[in-house]
Motif scaffolding. Structure first.
Motif, PDB file in Angstrom:
ATOM      1  N   GLU A 130       2.821   0.656   3.562  1.00  0.00           N
ATOM      2  CA  GLU A 130       2.530  -0.547   4.333  1.00  0.00           C
ATOM      3  C   GLU A 130       2.718  -1.778   3.455  1.00  0.00           C
ATOM      4  N   PHE A 176       2.068  -6.144   3.706  1.00  0.00           N
ATOM      5  CA  PHE A 176       1.547  -7.288   4.446  1.00  0.00           C
ATOM      6  C   PHE A 176       1.889  -8.565   3.680  1.00  0.00           C
ATOM      7  N   ASP A 211       1.791  -7.672   9.085  1.00  0.00           N
ATOM      8  CA  ASP A 211       2.383  -6.364   8.834  1.00  0.00           C
ATOM      9  C   ASP A 211       3.888  -6.480   9.064  1.00  0.00           C
ATOM     10  N   ARG A 271       0.843  -1.198   0.000  1.00  0.00           N
ATOM     11  CA  ARG A 271       0.000   0.000   0.000  1.00  0.00           C
ATOM     12  C   ARG A 271       0.881   1.252   0.000  1.00  0.00           C
ATOM     13  N   GLU A 285       5.501  -4.050  11.536  1.00  0.00           N
ATOM     14  CA  GLU A 285       5.121  -4.194  12.935  1.00  0.00           C
ATOM     15  C   GLU A 285       5.622  -5.505  13.533  1.00  0.00           C
ATOM     16  N   THR A 345      12.169  -7.530   4.391  1.00  0.00           N
ATOM     17  CA  THR A 345      12.426  -6.916   5.699  1.00  0.00           C
ATOM     18  C   THR A 345      13.889  -6.512   5.873  1.00  0.00           C
TER      19      THR A 345
END
Length: 321
Positions: free
Chosen positions: A68, A70, A75, A16, A78, A60
């Motif tokens: 964002e 996923f 997420d 996103r 997070e 990552t």
């Protein structure tokens, strides 16, 4: 096309409004994308398009400027640790140690992934080597492998922990045609198990053969997403060439076509006439029907659209403008 959504299946990768800046340089520019589970999904673009930056965020390994991401609903910004259990990442030209044999290299990573028992690790290493057609090289020293063999061993390492999402950056680099065929088969088999494979290349035709769907990036922006034919239609030149092979009355046919809607330059070679046609499928069918209705006899009516390589060249050349 700023967002791609291929099917209604559960979403494995959702991006996103992803943006990645390096100082004043924008590498990834507000990209949004959804990839369903079980897809072999391709990312193609010229050098500098933003492919590797996008993949490093998904793996990552770097934080975006904003946006964002996923993976299987996790997420990644997070909960990095959970995301890393889900994802398998294969960078372009990943290094391998010079002082280990192939099986030792894989066994080390299997232990790092938490495949604890020696027998279980040995069995999983054997399975992954078989998947990439490298079982006969299990005792070879890593530093003696060819570039293509190294790519396959690194792919085997990426498969060890059975990731639900695989991020593969130029995995076919250095592979010969037979090895590329084996890679296509391996990726499709993975997708059949429900895993999602996100794979990049600068060779559009290669991805078109390998992937169920794909997207094209340039200058950090997502230009198009969908099946190979949908991408061809979205990015290919609206013009097309049609070659007509007449039985007779070639001059009369050319005179009849001249001035008709969408008809551009015509070039004759014997009984064949190549016509530049500006228009859609309906206009092309109208031309064919009109010629038949006028009594012109043809042996063939062939269309030639932009090849994938031509499309990517056009995308890359836009970088220079």
């Amino acid at each position: 096309m700023m967002e791609g959504e291929v099917t209604a299946r559960p979403t494995a990768i959702e991006i996103r409004d992803l943006r990645v800046d390096y100082g004043d340089f924008v590498a990834v520019d507000d990209v949004s994308l959804k990839v369903p589970a079980g897809e072999v999904f391709g990312l193609v673009g010229p050098n500098g398009a933003g492919k590797t930056s996008t993949f490093r965020v998904l793996a990552t390994l770097m934080e975006p400027t904003y946006g964002e991401v996923f993976l299987d609903g996790v997420d990644i910004l997070e909960d990095r640790e959970q995301a890393r259990r889900i994802v398998g990442y294969m960078p372009d030209l990943a290094p391998v140690p010079t002082d280990l044999k192939v099986w030792e290299f894989l066994d080390f990573h299997a232990a790092a992934y938490g495949i604890g028992r020696r027998k279980a690790r040995r069995e999983r290493v054997a399975e992954c080597l078989e998947e990439v057609r490298m079982s006969d090289q299990r005792n070879a020293w890593c530093h003696k492998l060819s570039r293509g063999q190294t790519q396959r061993v690194v792919l085997a390492k990426t498969l060890l922990h059975r990731p639900r999402v695989m991020i593969l950056d130029e995995p076919a680099s250095g592979l010969d045609p037979l090895a590329r065929r084996d890679l296509r088969t391996a990726l499709r088999n993975l997708a059949k198990t429900g895993a999602t494979v996100f794979v990049s290349s600068h060779i559009l035709s290669e991805l078109a053969e390998m992937c169920t769907s794909l997207c094209v990036m340039n200058r950090g922006k997502l230009l198009a997403a969908g099946t190979a034919e949908e991408v061809r239609r979205l990015l290919g030149n609206a013009g097309r060439k049609v070659t007509l092979h007449f039985v007779s009355r070639v001059e009369h046919a050319m005179a009849w076509m001249e001035g008709k809607p969408g008809i551009g330059a015509m070039e004759r070679e014997g009984e064949r006439v190549t016509v530049d046609l500006e228009g859609d499928d309906f206009l092309q069918s109208e031309l064919m029907a009109g010629l038949v209705n006028e009594g012109f006899r043809m042996l063939s009516f062939e269309e030639r659209r932009s090849s994938f390589e031509e499309i990517l060249v056009e995308v890359a050349e836009s970088n220079r403008k």
